[in-house]
Design an enzyme around this catalytic site. Structure first.
Site, PDB file in Angstrom:
ATOM      1  N   GLU A 123      -7.389   8.263  -4.598  1.00 12.95           N
ATOM      2  CA  GLU A 123      -6.990   7.138  -3.745  1.00 12.95           C
ATOM      3  C   GLU A 123      -8.048   6.045  -3.828  1.00 12.95           C
ATOM      4  O   GLU A 123      -9.186   6.312  -4.207  1.00 12.95           O
ATOM      5  CB  GLU A 123      -6.922   7.613  -2.286  1.00 12.95           C
ATOM      6  CG  GLU A 123      -5.569   8.129  -1.864  1.00 12.95           C
ATOM      7  CD  GLU A 123      -4.595   7.012  -1.562  1.00 12.95           C
ATOM      8  OE1 GLU A 123      -4.939   5.830  -1.798  1.00 12.95           O
ATOM      9  OE2 GLU A 123      -3.483   7.319  -1.105  1.00 12.95           O
ATOM     10  N   GLY A 152      -0.454   9.025  -9.111  1.00 10.78           N
ATOM     11  CA  GLY A 152      -1.172   7.777  -9.303  1.00 10.78           C
ATOM     12  C   GLY A 152      -1.092   6.915  -8.072  1.00 10.78           C
ATOM     13  O   GLY A 152      -0.450   7.271  -7.086  1.00 10.78           O
ATOM     14  N   HIS A 190       0.826  -1.204   0.000  1.00 14.03           N
ATOM     15  CA  HIS A 190       0.000   0.000   0.000  1.00 14.03           C
ATOM     16  C   HIS A 190       0.865   1.260   0.000  1.00 14.03           C
ATOM     17  O   HIS A 190       0.561   2.234  -0.667  1.00 14.03           O
ATOM     18  CB  HIS A 190      -0.911  -0.010   1.226  1.00 14.03           C
ATOM     19  CG  HIS A 190      -1.855   1.135   1.289  1.00 14.03           C
ATOM     20  ND1 HIS A 190      -3.123   1.072   0.766  1.00 14.03           N
ATOM     21  CD2 HIS A 190      -1.710   2.385   1.786  1.00 14.03           C
ATOM     22  CE1 HIS A 190      -3.720   2.228   0.950  1.00 14.03           C
ATOM     23  NE2 HIS A 190      -2.888   3.039   1.566  1.00 14.03           N
ATOM     24  N   HIS A 238     -10.767  -2.282   0.577  1.00 11.44           N
ATOM     25  CA  HIS A 238     -11.032  -3.318   1.567  1.00 11.44           C
ATOM     26  C   HIS A 238     -11.863  -2.825   2.738  1.00 11.44           C
ATOM     27  O   HIS A 238     -12.808  -3.503   3.140  1.00 11.44           O
ATOM     28  CB  HIS A 238      -9.716  -3.955   2.022  1.00 11.44           C
ATOM     29  CG  HIS A 238      -9.117  -4.831   0.958  1.00 11.44           C
ATOM     30  ND1 HIS A 238      -8.000  -5.586   1.139  1.00 11.44           N
ATOM     31  CD2 HIS A 238      -9.516  -5.062  -0.313  1.00 11.44           C
ATOM     32  CE1 HIS A 238      -7.714  -6.256   0.025  1.00 11.44           C
ATOM     33  NE2 HIS A 238      -8.618  -5.936  -0.869  1.00 11.44           N
ATOM     34  N   HIS A 263     -10.039   3.017  -1.472  1.00  8.98           N
ATOM     35  CA  HIS A 263     -10.298   2.553  -0.108  1.00  8.98           C
ATOM     36  C   HIS A 263     -11.174   1.315  -0.207  1.00  8.98           C
ATOM     37  O   HIS A 263     -12.309   1.303   0.264  1.00  8.98           O
ATOM     38  CB  HIS A 263     -10.961   3.666   0.717  1.00  8.98           C
ATOM     39  CG  HIS A 263     -10.446   3.729   2.115  1.00  8.98           C
ATOM     40  ND1 HIS A 263     -11.246   3.970   3.192  1.00  8.98           N
ATOM     41  CD2 HIS A 263      -9.202   3.581   2.609  1.00  8.98           C
ATOM     42  CE1 HIS A 263     -10.512   3.968   4.295  1.00  8.98           C
ATOM     43  NE2 HIS A 263      -9.269   3.739   3.968  1.00  8.98           N
TER      44      HIS A 263
END
Lengths: 983, 261
Positions: free
Chosen positions: A298, A752, A237, A302, A300
């Site tokens: 971004e 990115g 991550h 999970h 998110h």
């Protein structure tokens, strides 16, 4: 002085709507319960519960209920002591309580405390909860299960059907006993890996071995905190080690895939208006003499799979902090959101075990973005929703943020002796292991095992932090700032200290409750926190300013010049890491990639008997249907800068291609924000999908009036496990497509993010999402008064189609309706695309077009219908006039009405041009394939002539619009107006 | 001298910048002041000509929209606010500010003193937040902010905007006493139903005015309709105005003109 505990007593105040007034929440809850399968629910009354620990006894609770907690007009209430329960009104037989689990953020409690204190009462603690009183014959367990699906989420809430016992307002926990934990790293590789697995560290064997060697040189074993810090910093991550690693594909070898493709294209383009690329929390491009614009998207995924509301809310909260942590702090001015979820009508028995039903996920993420974004006061102005069965277990939630950064505030850097200041929310056990969690696959037990990784955001806490940050920024009170995101303080401080060093004491960090170990404090991902580097001479001014904005700010240490990250807990050193090893010691990954293969053959679909019915079905397909139900729930106009809104036209029904925003109140200069995403094409050819996503993203902003020579792009990759060569291969081909498209179109990537391991594992095995690429685009608009919308404006205009149509139906919405993917994927001619975009800019800038719409999902038919929605106008079109070409590898002939109508050939625009401007427009388009294919008409009807000259489609716009509007409309007002007021 | 507008800010206020800009554009002087500063000393309130409570989610709208800030203002700043109105000053509440004024009992303000809540703004009938443009008619004879008979198009964005009077007596007093400032209207005439009346407001009330005409609260956001390009259909020529101005600008100009005398 805290009040003496003996004087404190606990009461619950339960508030409900008085008979005779409408209970909109109760009505909505009833509808949701029914959808979730509860039978026999005749009526639902909603209860707002407040649990208070206060001085002044029952009398004080009664005073507060009347003056603060209940509405004086519409509400009634009861004050309940321990053991007392609210009597059920006549006809109501059951009660469901939804109570946040201990430690879960309860943002509303803050406002309760403030109001109670303002009203002059002494209060120690407050918690809020909700309850629902149910009338009818519903079976108890069925009702409870429906409630667990519809009214709460057991990942974060208790759903109780036991009549609602006392809710304890005070979170009691014992202080942690300090014990320094040292982790011996064993010789055995097997046992070494077991340490990683047991600690949830997600470190590979090679990484654990590197850590073991590093500490062997230092002749000591690492502490738990050191291991955790390394795990967070090296997580997929945070580090993106797969895509920045070595990849071999089809005989080509990249030492660093992203650097040699996407970054390399940006470097080669070398645009002077790119101010900061791929280095800060967001990309930065020039806007005007005073300001730059920042842009970041971004994922998110999970957290949103397990708790969609909290996951999406903290997703938007996190990306807003990315903006706030770019340069010395940009001000967020617009948000975007893109969701990929399972089909909304998926049968319950098709939902994998442990996963939430897609509609539940969608409603949850929409509510999460709504409640967080709206409270922050940032317009959510652009987005998309895509449905595919393979997103059911692992939905994707992309949150984007555009910011405004004063020129001259781009550079930042902590200096030795600056203070480390953490500001914003307090730290709790929430969100621990978020970074490593998101780097793993989801599985059917994730909901229980990983619920610590899920959080509820507190938007108002972040809004206060934003207000304070901008004031402190403008007074020059700090030298560096970054957000506390994945990895918490370990990542934020580690990153800020990378070039110098830091020495911090976790004991200074303000906590939500006692009992956290030093390692937990260090890696907690509690929301709404940022870290500042503050020169000692500004300490007092910064702390005072933050306090005046009700933001807690605390000095937790100092930046140093040692090159080491030293962490203390009171007197004891619990971490002492070499920053060079932390940031550069991760072993390089090298992976083999395989060229992915198409998964379907070309189908041979007959031309539908009724093109009108076919078009209606396409307009009602979830990927195409109106997203108004979602869009209207977002404040897309706050800050007074949204000039082209999500829906255009007199009745605001025509979907816009991009949002156009005027970031400054005192200027007409603007930006256009759009996106491109279509994972279906990737089932045939990921490289073409990459080109198509870029083509669509650029097309969208250009269609709205953005400058084609000033487009900046973001890439967001989402894929399954890259240990599978064909998945890595798809990602590698996408990266190559991004490079080629960026270079050809002159549109650089500026930032990115990737999210890998998007898989869902249950008893049936592990299923990867379709490899997905979201391209977000931001274009400069010289003067927003030249922006163009997609809605038809006048009778008798020419409808001009720019771009060539081929029998490219592979991955199309039309094939998807038939459960097929096909092979005839649309192919982008990049050279022609560049010329086409420039020509459209010329047309719009010269005010030669009244309306402009990009032709995308569903093809020409859908584009035409969308332009007519809500305008009162119609169109007459002759398909024989459409510029066509054979192509698509000769799989199909284009000589058929349905193919012309539904093909998704790229780089096409449908323009409305006034007859008197037609000659001038055609001059601008000289050399590009285009044709006038019809006229706008006064009768609101689409009339299409086919290749043989016959009328092949003749539909009232209203009928098409109904199909478009109804498919994803999940509810109009439920409450009958009859109960709308006093009788 | 430019009239001095105090634009109140609290945790969660989010329309203060554009509201201040609208006031400045109309010729006023606008200062954004945090409620914490007023709680330490209310001189800024005593020195201003008008108090504006802008839109947003003050304190997250915890408990109910505008409630926490209303409690705070009632308990700590009631006197200076009453003094402001009594000396001829103005109070304007937009969206969340309107919710605050209603929950303080300042609107509709049939009976003095403030503090007694006569009406409320509660959950929309749709039970969700909605952002859309609405058609309005200004019906107040005495509001200094708007002129009777004017037709307006403005955006709104809220979850709790449904006006509900306490009882039939209040409902009648509001109607007969001229407390309705703005009403939702349907495009084609007749009684507006959803979404023309976007929240189910009783008597289609979109804005209220007090007895003096100097206190106004409204759910729509005039500060988001300052310019022609704010209108969702500006690219097809709406609103039908030759200037660069949108309908919202009138409220701020009228206020500035009134204060200039």
């Amino acid at each position: 002085m805290p009040p003496a505990p003996s004087a404190v007593s606990s009461f619950r105040v339960e508030v409900l709507v008085r008979p005779g007034f409408s209970d909109a929440r109760g009505h909505a809850a009833r509808a949701e319960l029914e959808l979730a399968g509860a039978r026999g629910v005749d009526a639902v009354l909603s209860v707002r519960g407040f649990s208070l620990a206060l001085q002044g006894g029952r009398a004080a609770a009664e005073r507060l209920a009347a003056a603060v907690l209940a509405d004086a007009v519409t509400d009634t209430w009861a004050v309940l002591g321990g053991g007392e329960t609210l009597p059920l009104p006549a006809g109501f037989t059951q009660r469901i309580d939804v109570v946040k689990k201990a430690g879960v953020m309860d943002p509303a409690a803050e406002g309760v405390l403030r109001a109670v204190r303002a009203a002059g009462e002494e209060i120690v603690a407050a918690r809020t909860y909700s309850a629902f009183l149910v009338a009818g014959e519903a079976e108890a367990e069925e009702l409870r299960q429906a409630a667990a699906r519809a009214l709460g989420n057991e990942a974060i809430e208790e759903i109780r059907a036991d009549g609602g016992g006392p809710v304890e307002p005070l979170a009691r926990s014992a202080p942690a006993r300090f014990a320094r934990v040292v982790v011996e790293l064993p010789e055995s590789d097997e046992r070494l890996l077991a340490i990683s697995a047991r600690g949830g560290l997600s470190l590979s064997l090679e990484e654990m071995q590197a850590i073991r060697s590093h500490f062997r040189v230092a002749a000591r074993a690492p502490t738990d905190l050191e291991l955790e810090t390394i795990a967070q910093t090296w997580s997929e991550h945070c580090k993106h080690k797969t895509l920045t690693g070595a990849v071999e594909i089809d005989g080509r070898r990249y030492e660093n895939l992203l650097h040699e493709t996407i970054f390399a294209a940006t470097r080669a383009l070398d645009r002077p208006w790119c101010v900061s690329v791929f280095s800060d929390n967001a990309g930065v491009v020039a806007f005007d003499d005073d300001f730059h614009v920042t842009f970041k998207v971004e994922t998110h995924n999970h957290p949103s799979a397990i708790e969609p509301y909290g996951g999406a809310g903290t997703g938007i909260g996190g990306v807003l902090r990315d903006t706030m942590g770019t340069g010395l702090g940009a001000k967020p001015i617009a948000s975007t959101d893109v969701f990929c979820v399972g089909p909304p009508d998926l049968a319950p028995d098709q939902v994998p075990q442990g996963a939430l039903p897609p509609l539940r996920v969608l409603k949850g993420v929409v509510a999460g973005v709504r409640d967080y974004g709206n409270r922050m006061g940032i317009p959510t102005a652009n987005g998309a929703v895509l449905f595919d069965r393979r997103f059911t277990g692992n939905p994707l939630v992309f949150c984007g943020s555009v910011g405004l950064l004063p020129a001259g505030m781009v550079a930042k850097g902590a200096r030795p002796d600056d203070l480390v200041v953490v500001a914003g929310g307090k730290t709790g056990r929430d969100g621990i292991h978020g970074a490593t969690f998101s780097s793993r696959e989801l599985h059917s037990a994730s909901e229980t095992l990983d619920s610590g990784a899920v959080q509820i955001g507190n938007a108002i806490a972040e809004k206060r932090l934003l207000d304070a940050l901008l004031l402190a920024r403008d007074r020059g009170l700090y030298t560096c700032v970054t957000d506390c995101g994945a990895g918490g303080l370990s990542s934020a401080v580690g990153e800020m200290a990378a070039a110098c060093g830091a020495d911090v004491d976790v004991e200074q960090v303000p906590l939500k409750y006692a009992g956290l170990s030093y390692a937990e404090i260090w890696i907690s991902e509690a929301q709404e926190r940022m870290v500042f580097a503050v020169p000692p001479e500004h300490e007092a001014a910064l702390l005072e300013l933050f306090a005046s904005e009700d933001v807690e700010a605390t000095v937790i240490g100092r930046f140093t010049a040692t090159g080491r990250l030293v962490v203390r807990c009171g007197g004891a050193v619990v971490g002492d890491l070499d920053l060079d090893f932390l940031h550069h010691g991760v072993p390089r990954v090298a992976r083999q990639a395989a060229l992915p293969r198409a998964r379907d053959d070309e189908p041979d679909l007959p031309c539908p008997e009724s093109l009108g019915d076919a078009l209606q079905r396409l307009l009602a397909a979830p990927n195409i249907a109106s997203k108004a139900w979602i869009v209207r729930q977002y404040d897309h106009e706050v800050l007074a800068g949204t000039v082209v809104k999500p829906f255009a036209g007199r009745e605001q029904q025509a979907p816009a291609d991009a949002a156009v925003i005027k970031p400054r109140l005192d200027s007409y200069r603007g930006i256009a924000v759009g996106c491109g995403i279509n994972p279906a094409y990737g089932d045939i050819d990921p490289y073409e999908m990459g080109l198509l996503a870029v083509d669509e993203a650029v097309r969208n902003v250009v269609a709205a009036g953005g400058r084609a020579d000033r487009v900046a792009l973001l890439d967001n990759f989402c894929a399954g496990s890259c240990e599978r060569p064909e998945i890595l291969g798809a990602v590698a081909r996408l990266a190559e497509a991004c490079r080629d498209a960026a270079l050809a179109l002159g549109a650089p990537f500026i930032s990115g993010k990737d999210s890998l391991n998007n898989e869902y594992r249950d008893a049936a095995g592990s299923a990867a999402i379709p490899t997905t690429l979201l391209i977000s685009s931001l274009a400069h608009v010289d003067d927003v008064r030249r922006a163009v919308t997609s809605d038809l404006k006048r009778v008798g205009s020419a409808l001009l189609l720019l771009g060539v149509t081929r029998a490219e139906l592979g991955g199309s919405a039309w094939y998807a309706l038939h459960g097929r993917v096909g092979r005839s994927v649309p192919r982008v001619d990049l050279e022609r695309a560049r010329e086409t975009f420039a020509a459209v800019c010329g047309l719009l800038n010269g005010r030669l077009a009244l309306a402009c719409h990009d032709v995308a999902d569903g093809g020409l038919g859908v584009a035409l219908a969308e332009m007519a929605f809500g305008t009162g106008l119609g169109a007459e079109v002759d398909l024989a006039l459409v510029p066509c070409e054979d192509g698509a590898g000769g799989l199909l002939s284009v000589e058929r009405d349905d193919r012309i109508l539904f093909a998704e050939s790229p780089t096409r625009f449908l323009l409305e041009v006034a007859p008197e401007r037609l000659a001038a427009a055609r001059e601008v388009l000289f050399g590009l394939p285009h044709a006038v294919i019809g006229r706008t008409s006064a009768e609101p009807r689409l009339a299409l002539r086919g290749l043989r000259g016959a009328l092949v489609l003749n539909e009232p716009v209203a009928a098409l619009q109904r199909a478009f509007a109804a498919a994803l409309d999940f509810g109009s007002p439920a409450a009958p107006p009859a109960a709308g007021g006093p009788r | 001298m430019k009239p001095r507008f105090l634009v109140l800010r609290a945790a969660g206020t989010n329309c203060d910048l554009e509201t201040a800009f609208a006031l400045e554009s109309a010729g006023g002087h606008a200062e954004r002041v945090h409620v914490n500063r007023l709680l330490q000393g209310a001189t800024a309130l005593d020195e201003c000509d008008a108090l504006v409570i802008p839109g947003g989610f003050s304190y997250g709208d915890d408990i109910a929209a505008g409630k926490v800030l209303a409690v705070e203002l009632l308990h700590h700043l009631r006197d200076p606010i009453v003094r402001l109105v009594e000396r001829g000053g103005l109070v304007l509440g937009i969206c969340n500010g309107f919710q605050v004024l209603v929950k303080m009992g300042m609107l509709p303000g049939i009976a003095a003193p403030i503090g007694l809540q006569e009406a409320t703004l509660t959950d929309n009938d749709s039970s969700r937040y909605e952002d859309r443009w609405v058609r309005l008619v200004s019906v107040s004879e005495r509001s200094v902010f708007c002129r009777p008979g004017e037709r307006l198009e403005l955006p709104l964005a809220h979850a709790e905007g449904k006006y509900v009077p306490r009882d039939a007596a209040v409902r009648r007093a509001v109607l007969e006493g001229g407390h309705v400032a703005l009403r939702y209207v349907a495009a084609g005439g007749g009684a507006p139903s959803y979404p023309d009346n976007p929240n189910g407001s009783v008597d289609h009330v979109a804005g209220l005015v007090d007895r003096t005409g100097r206190v106004l609260g409204l759910m729509p956001h005039p500060e988001r309709a300052l310019l022609r390009v704010h209108h969702p259909a500006w690219t097809c020529g709406a609103p039908a105005a030759p200037s660069e101005e949108g309908h919202g600008a009138r409220f701020f100009r009228n206020a500035v003109q009134y204060l200039r005398g």
